[in-house]
Design a protein around this motif. Structure first.
Motif, PDB file in Angstrom:
ATOM      1  N   CYS A 142       0.863  -1.182   0.000  1.00 25.41           N
ATOM      2  CA  CYS A 142       0.000   0.000   0.000  1.00 25.41           C
ATOM      3  C   CYS A 142       0.898   1.230   0.000  1.00 25.41           C
ATOM      4  O   CYS A 142       2.092   1.129   0.298  1.00 25.41           O
ATOM      5  CB  CYS A 142      -0.935   0.001   1.214  1.00 25.41           C
ATOM      6  SG  CYS A 142      -0.137   0.400   2.801  1.00 25.41           S
ATOM      7  N   PRO A 143       0.362   2.394  -0.325  1.00 27.00           N
ATOM      8  CA  PRO A 143       1.180   3.612  -0.305  1.00 27.00           C
ATOM      9  C   PRO A 143       1.736   3.913   1.083  1.00 27.00           C
ATOM     10  O   PRO A 143       1.147   3.561   2.101  1.00 27.00           O
ATOM     11  CB  PRO A 143       0.210   4.702  -0.765  1.00 27.00           C
ATOM     12  CG  PRO A 143      -0.792   3.970  -1.602  1.00 27.00           C
ATOM     13  CD  PRO A 143      -0.972   2.647  -0.920  1.00 27.00           C
ATOM     14  N   LYS A 178       0.444   6.188 -12.155  1.00 26.46           N
ATOM     15  CA  LYS A 178      -0.373   5.902 -10.972  1.00 26.46           C
ATOM     16  C   LYS A 178      -0.189   6.989  -9.925  1.00 26.46           C
ATOM     17  O   LYS A 178      -1.162   7.402  -9.261  1.00 26.46           O
ATOM     18  CB  LYS A 178       0.013   4.540 -10.383  1.00 26.46           C
ATOM     19  CG  LYS A 178      -0.924   4.069  -9.266  1.00 26.46           C
ATOM     20  CD  LYS A 178      -2.327   3.830  -9.786  1.00 26.46           C
ATOM     21  CE  LYS A 178      -3.236   3.269  -8.711  1.00 26.46           C
ATOM     22  NZ  LYS A 178      -4.629   3.062  -9.205  1.00 26.46           N
ATOM     23  N   ALA A 179       1.038   7.478  -9.762  1.00 22.44           N
ATOM     24  CA  ALA A 179       1.292   8.562  -8.819  1.00 22.44           C
ATOM     25  C   ALA A 179       0.508   9.805  -9.221  1.00 22.44           C
ATOM     26  O   ALA A 179      -0.069  10.498  -8.366  1.00 22.44           O
ATOM     27  CB  ALA A 179       2.783   8.869  -8.756  1.00 22.44           C
ATOM     28  N   LEU A 180       0.464  10.094 -10.520  1.00 21.63           N
ATOM     29  CA  LEU A 180      -0.294  11.246 -11.014  1.00 21.63           C
ATOM     30  C   LEU A 180      -1.777  11.080 -10.728  1.00 21.63           C
ATOM     31  O   LEU A 180      -2.449  12.021 -10.280  1.00 21.63           O
ATOM     32  CB  LEU A 180      -0.051  11.419 -12.515  1.00 21.63           C
ATOM     33  CG  LEU A 180      -0.837  12.531 -13.212  1.00 21.63           C
ATOM     34  CD1 LEU A 180      -0.549  13.881 -12.579  1.00 21.63           C
ATOM     35  CD2 LEU A 180      -0.513  12.547 -14.709  1.00 21.63           C
ATOM     36  N   SER A 263       7.241   4.682  -7.020  1.00 15.28           N
ATOM     37  CA  SER A 263       8.502   3.956  -6.831  1.00 15.28           C
ATOM     38  C   SER A 263       8.434   2.612  -7.525  1.00 15.28           C
ATOM     39  O   SER A 263       7.604   1.769  -7.207  1.00 15.28           O
ATOM     40  CB  SER A 263       8.773   3.733  -5.345  1.00 15.28           C
ATOM     41  OG  SER A 263       9.854   2.838  -5.193  1.00 15.28           O
ATOM     42  N   ARG A 264       9.330   2.415  -8.489  1.00 12.08           N
ATOM     43  CA  ARG A 264       9.408   1.114  -9.123  1.00 12.08           C
ATOM     44  C   ARG A 264      10.458   0.236  -8.434  1.00 12.08           C
ATOM     45  O   ARG A 264      10.726  -0.868  -8.863  1.00 12.08           O
ATOM     46  CB  ARG A 264       9.734   1.255 -10.603  1.00 12.08           C
ATOM     47  CG  ARG A 264      11.149   1.713 -10.888  1.00 12.08           C
ATOM     48  CD  ARG A 264      11.398   1.923 -12.365  1.00 12.08           C
ATOM     49  NE  ARG A 264      10.711   3.107 -12.844  1.00 12.08           N
ATOM     50  CZ  ARG A 264      10.766   3.513 -14.113  1.00 12.08           C
ATOM     51  NH1 ARG A 264      11.437   2.800 -15.004  1.00 12.08           N
ATOM     52  NH2 ARG A 264      10.142   4.611 -14.486  1.00 12.08           N
ATOM     53  N   GLY A 265      11.064   0.762  -7.354  1.00  7.53           N
ATOM     54  CA  GLY A 265      12.048  -0.027  -6.629  1.00  7.53           C
ATOM     55  C   GLY A 265      13.454   0.262  -7.067  1.00  7.53           C
ATOM     56  O   GLY A 265      14.307   0.596  -6.262  1.00  7.53           O
ATOM     57  N   ARG A 266      13.700   0.185  -8.379  1.00 13.03           N
ATOM     58  CA  ARG A 266      15.055   0.440  -8.872  1.00 13.03           C
ATOM     59  C   ARG A 266      14.992   1.156 -10.218  1.00 13.03           C
ATOM     60  O   ARG A 266      14.108   0.924 -11.024  1.00 13.03           O
ATOM     61  CB  ARG A 266      15.830  -0.867  -9.059  1.00 13.03           C
ATOM     62  CG  ARG A 266      16.100  -1.623  -7.769  1.00 13.03           C
ATOM     63  CD  ARG A 266      16.935  -2.860  -8.045  1.00 13.03           C
ATOM     64  NE  ARG A 266      17.206  -3.601  -6.825  1.00 13.03           N
ATOM     65  CZ  ARG A 266      17.921  -4.705  -6.783  1.00 13.03           C
ATOM     66  NH1 ARG A 266      18.428  -5.214  -7.883  1.00 13.03           N
ATOM     67  NH2 ARG A 266      18.133  -5.323  -5.640  1.00 13.03           N
ATOM     68  N   GLY A 267      15.972   2.004 -10.446  1.00 16.88           N
ATOM     69  CA  GLY A 267      16.165   2.597 -11.760  1.00 16.88           C
ATOM     70  C   GLY A 267      15.145   3.664 -12.134  1.00 16.88           C
ATOM     71  O   GLY A 267      14.136   3.868 -11.476  1.00 16.88           O
ATOM     72  N   PRO A 293       4.176   2.542  -4.082  1.00 24.68           N
ATOM     73  CA  PRO A 293       5.122   1.446  -4.307  1.00 24.68           C
ATOM     74  C   PRO A 293       4.800   0.594  -5.538  1.00 24.68           C
ATOM     75  O   PRO A 293       3.661   0.550  -6.015  1.00 24.68           O
ATOM     76  CB  PRO A 293       4.991   0.591  -3.026  1.00 24.68           C
ATOM     77  CG  PRO A 293       4.256   1.449  -2.048  1.00 24.68           C
ATOM     78  CD  PRO A 293       3.380   2.341  -2.872  1.00 24.68           C
ATOM     79  N   ARG A 294       5.813  -0.100  -6.006  1.00 26.41           N
ATOM     80  CA  ARG A 294       5.683  -0.961  -7.187  1.00 26.41           C
ATOM     81  C   ARG A 294       4.610  -2.022  -7.004  1.00 26.41           C
ATOM     82  O   ARG A 294       3.770  -2.237  -7.876  1.00 26.41           O
ATOM     83  CB  ARG A 294       7.037  -1.631  -7.469  1.00 26.41           C
ATOM     84  CG  ARG A 294       6.997  -2.682  -8.579  1.00 26.41           C
ATOM     85  CD  ARG A 294       8.377  -3.275  -8.797  1.00 26.41           C
ATOM     86  NE  ARG A 294       8.908  -3.879  -7.589  1.00 26.41           N
ATOM     87  CZ  ARG A 294       8.628  -5.129  -7.186  1.00 26.41           C
ATOM     88  NH1 ARG A 294       7.798  -5.886  -7.894  1.00 26.41           N
ATOM     89  NH2 ARG A 294       9.164  -5.616  -6.092  1.00 26.41           N
TER      90      ARG A 294
END
Length: 347
Positions: A142-143, A178-180, A263-267, A293-294
Motif C-alpha cells: 500500500c502507499p 499511478k502517482a499522477l 517507486s518502481r524499486g530500482r532505476g 510502491p511498485r
C-alpha cells in the motif's frame, strides 16, 4: 488473524517508536484519516533481545525482558493515542513483536496507507527506510507517507493540518502514471492545487534546447489530459524542470503540503528518488512524501485487467506472530499538548 486488524479500505496505520518524529507522524496521520473518513490504528513494533538499541528511544534496564518491553510499548502507544485524540480521532492500538521491516511489509497488505515519521539516523524510520533494496517503500503493498521531523539544518518543521497544495513527479512509466492519478484524486479531495512536475535529465544541450523542453511539455500535457477530463474542476499547474528529479521535487516540497511520487524499486525517474536515502527525496523533503510502491501499482493494474477486486492476500498476516490489539490508558490532554509543543516549532 490478530483481532482488531482492519482491512485496507478502512484504515490508516501509523508506526511509533517513542521518538518525537513518530508522534509527529501520528499528528499528521490523524488529520489525514479524519479528513478522509478513515479509521486510524497506531502500531508499536519491537524485537527482542535488543529492542532498546534499535526500536525505542528510551534506555531500558531489562534488555530481553518481554514484559518490560511490552509495558514500554504500551506507554508509547498511550502518548500516541493522546495526540490522535487531540486531533479528534479515537485510534486503536497494536503491539507487534518481530522485526519492524518484515512486520510492516506484511501489515501493508491490510491498510490503505501507512505513515511513518523520519528523524534521520536511528529508530523506526531508519529500520524501515534503510536502502532501496530493503526499504518499506520498495516492498509495501500500500502507499507509504514519510513525515519529516526536521530539515537539513536540524530545525523542526512546521506542517499544516490541511493540504492545500500538492506536487507530483510525473513520467510515462506506470508508476509515474499511478502517482499522477493518486495525486489528482488527493488534490480533488482536499480542494488543493496540483503541481505536476516533469524532470528533464541532465543531457548535454537539453537545458537550453527549446525543442527538447517543448517535447517534454507536450508529453506532460498528454498525461494530464485524461485527468482533466475526469476531474474538470481540478486546479492544476504543469512544469518541466531541467536537471535532477530529486532536486526538482525537493525544491517543490518547499512550496507544497505534500509530495507524491511513484517507486518502481530500482532505476528510472522514480529510482533516483529512493536510490540513496542519504541523498534522496525522502531524506531532504521539507514536507511529507507520499510514495506509491511498485507492488501496489501492480496489484491495481491486475484489478483493472480482471475488472474485479483482486485479493491482496491479507491472510498472510496470520503468519506474523505477536500481532495483537491492546487497550492503552489515555495519557491525558496535558501530555498530548506537551508533545505537540515539542514536535511543532509554531505550536
Amino acid at each position: 488473524m490478530a483481532q482488531g486488524v482492519i482491512t485496507q479500505e478502512k484504515a490508516v496505520l501509523v508506526g511509533v517508536d517513542g521518538s518525537h518524529a513518530s508522534y509527529k507522524a501520528v499528528w499528521w496521520a490523524s488529520n489525514y484519516a479524519k479528513h478522509a473518513g478513515l479509521q486510524l490504528q497506531i502500531v508499536c513494533a519491537y524485537s527482542l533481545p535488543s529492542y532498546a538499541a534499535v526500536s525505542f528511544d528510551a534506555t531500558y534496564t531489562a534488555i530481553g525482558d518481554d514484559n518490560v518491553a511490552h509495558q514500554d510499548a504500551q506507554e508509547i502507544l498511550s502518548k500516541a493515542k493522546a495526540v490522535a485524540l487531540e486531533q479528534g480521532v479515537d485510534a486503536t492500538t497494536l503491539i507487534v513483536t518481530g522485526d519492524p521491516s518484515s512486520v510492516f511489509v506484511e501489515l501493508s497488505r491490510n491498510y490503505q496507507l501507512i505513515v511513518i515519521g523520519n528523524r534521520g539516523k536511528g529508530g523506526l524510520a531508519e529500520r524501515l527506510l534503510g536502502t532501496t533494496s530493503s526499504s518499506l517503500p520498495a516492498y509495501a503493498y500500500c502507499p507509504i507517507v514519510v513525515v519529516p521531523y526536521t530539515d537539513d539544518d536540524g530545525q523542526r518543521i512546521h506542517l499544516n493540518n490541511k493540504i492545500s497544495k500538492i506536487a507530483v513527479g510525473s513520467d510515462e512509466s506506470k508508476w509515474g502514471l499511478k502517482a499522477l492519478e493518486i495525486a489528482a484524486d488527493l488534490a480533488d479531495s482536499w480542494n488543493a492545487q496540483l503541481d505536476v512536475i516533469s524532470a528533464v535529465p541532465s543531457v548535454q544541450g537539453a537545458e537550453g534546447d527549446t525543442a527538447v523542453m517543448g517535447s517534454y511539455m507536450e508529453d506532460l500535457d498528454e498525461r494530464v489530459k485524461p485527468i482533466l477530463q475526469r476531474l474538470p474542476n481540478l486546479k492544476i499547474h504543469r512544469s518541466v524542470v531541467p536537471g535532477s528529479a530529486v532536486n526538482a521535487l525537493t525544491q517543490a516540497s518547499l512550496n507544497n503540503d505534500l509530495v507524491v511520487v511513484g517507486s518502481r524499486g530500482r532505476g528510472g525517474f522514480t529510482g533516483l528518488l529512493l536510490g540513496s536515502i542519504s541523498q534522496g527525496l525522502l531524506q531532504h523533503s521539507s514536507r511529507p512524501v507520499y510514495v506509491v510502491p511498485r507492488k501496489y501499482v501492480e496489484l491495481s493494474a491486475a484489478q483493472v485487467a480482471q475488472q474485479s477486486k483482486v485479493s491482496n492476500d491479507t491472510s498472510a498476516i496470520d503468519s506474523i506472530s505477536g500481532v495483537h490489539t491492546v487497550d492503552v490508558p489515555k495519557a491525558g490532554v496535558e501530555a498530548a499538548k506537551e508533545i505537540e509543543q515539542t514536535i511543532d516549532p509554531l505550536h
